[in-house]
Design an enzyme around this catalytic site. Structure first.
Site, mmCIF file in Angstrom:
data_model
loop_
_atom_site.group_PDB
_atom_site.id
_atom_site.type_symbol
_atom_site.label_atom_id
_atom_site.label_comp_id
_atom_site.label_asym_id
_atom_site.label_seq_id
_atom_site.Cartn_x
_atom_site.Cartn_y
_atom_site.Cartn_z
ATOM 1 C CB CYS A 1 -0.982 -0.004 1.167
ATOM 2 S SG CYS A 1 -0.220 0.066 2.787
ATOM 3 C CB CYS B 1 -3.553 2.661 -1.598
ATOM 4 S SG CYS B 1 -3.421 1.571 -0.195
ATOM 5 C CB CYS C 1 4.330 -2.234 -7.452
ATOM 6 S SG CYS C 1 3.150 -1.977 -6.129
#
Length: 231
Positions: free
Chosen positions: A15, A88, A92
Site C-alpha cells: 500500500c 490505495c 508497483c
C-alpha cells in the site's frame, strides 16, 4: 513459483505507507496461511511507524507477535511471486511478479476499533482464499504445488475408478459409486475421504447420502504442473 522460503509462494502486500492494511495482511498471513504463503509487505512511500490501532488489533484478535513490524520500502522485498495491493490505487512498476491483484480494502484509520477489527477479518478471509486458490492451482502464472497426498490418493485402482466415474457422470451419489465398484460403504468412505482431503473431489450432504463432484480445475492444474515438471 519458488522465490519464497522452502518453496512457499512469496506474496508482497503493498500500500502507500505500509502502516496499516499491508502490515495487517503480512502479520495475518503469517498466522493463518500455514505453509502456503511466505508473506511480506512494503509501501511506495513508507511511514515512520506502524499504525498503533493496527498493532493492537493484530495482538488482540490474532495473538500476533508485532514486535518486529516496521514500514518498509519496495526495495527491501527482493523477488516476489505475487503482489497484492490493498486498495490505495498504488502501482508497483519496480516490483516484478507473476501475478497481481487488488483487494480494494477501505482504510480503517481514524474510524475506531470496530473498523480495524472488520478490516482484519476481511483480510483474514482474503488470505485464506488466496492460499486455497494457490493450492488448487487457480492463480494465473503460479504453478499448482505437486503434493505427495495427491499422488497417494491417485495410487489406488478403486480411487482411479471413482475419478473416472465422476468425470463421466458429473455429480454422483455414493450409492451409485458403490454399485459400480463392488466395495462396502466403509471402504468407499475411506477412499472418498482421501480424495476430498487432497482437493480432487468435493462432497455435499443429500439426505442420508453424500454426493460427490470431481474438481476439474484442480485436476487440470495438477496436469499443468506435471507438464511443467516434464518441460
Amino acid at each position: 513459483m519458488g522465490s519464497g522460503n522452502a518453496g512457499r509462494t512469496r506474496v508482497a502486500f503493498v500500500c502507500t505507507h505500509n502502516a496499516c492494511r499491508s502490515q495487517m495482511a503480512e502479520a495475518i498471513a503469517k498466522e493463518v496461511s500455514g505453509n502456503a504463503l511466505d508473506p511480506c509487505s512494503a509501501g511506495t512511500h513508507p511511514a515512520v511507524e506502524v499504525n498503533a490501532d493496527a498493532l493492537l488489533t493484530l495482538r488482540d484478535a490474532f495473538g500476533a507477535d508485532v514486535s518486529g513490524l516496521r514500514p518498509k520500502g519496495l526495495g527491501e522485498l527482493g523477488e516476489v511471486d505475487i503482489v497484492v495491493t490493498m486498495g490505495c490505487g498504488v502501482s508497483c512498476p519496480a516490483l516484478p511478479c507473476t501475478h497481481r491483484e487488488d483487494w480494494g480494502l477501505e482504510d480503517p484509520t481514524g474510524r475506531g476499533s470496530d473498523a480495524f477489527l472488520a478490516t482484519a477479518h476481511e483480510i483474514e478471509a482474503r488470505v485464506r482464499d488466496l492460499a486455497d486458490r494457490l493450492e488448487r492451482g487457480l492463480v494465473p502464472g503460479v504453478d499448482a504445488p505437486l503434493r505427495a497426498d495427491v499422488f497417494k490418493a491417485l495410487a489406488d485402482e478403486s480411487r482411479l475408478s471413482v475419478l473416472a466415474a465422476l468425470s463421466e457422470r458429473g455429480e454422483t451419489c455414493a450409492c451409485e459409486l458403490l454399485e459400480g465398484l463392488g466395495i462396502g460403504q466403509p471402504t468407499l468412505s475411506h477412499h472418498m475421504r482421501l480424495l476430498c482431503e487432497c482437493g480432487l473431489v468435493t462432497a455435499r450432504k443429500d439426505g442420508r447420502w453424500q454426493r460427490y463432484t470431481l474438481d476439474r480445475e484442480r485436476l487440470a492444474a495438477l496436469g499443468e504442473a506435471l507438464r511443467g515438471l516434464a518441460g
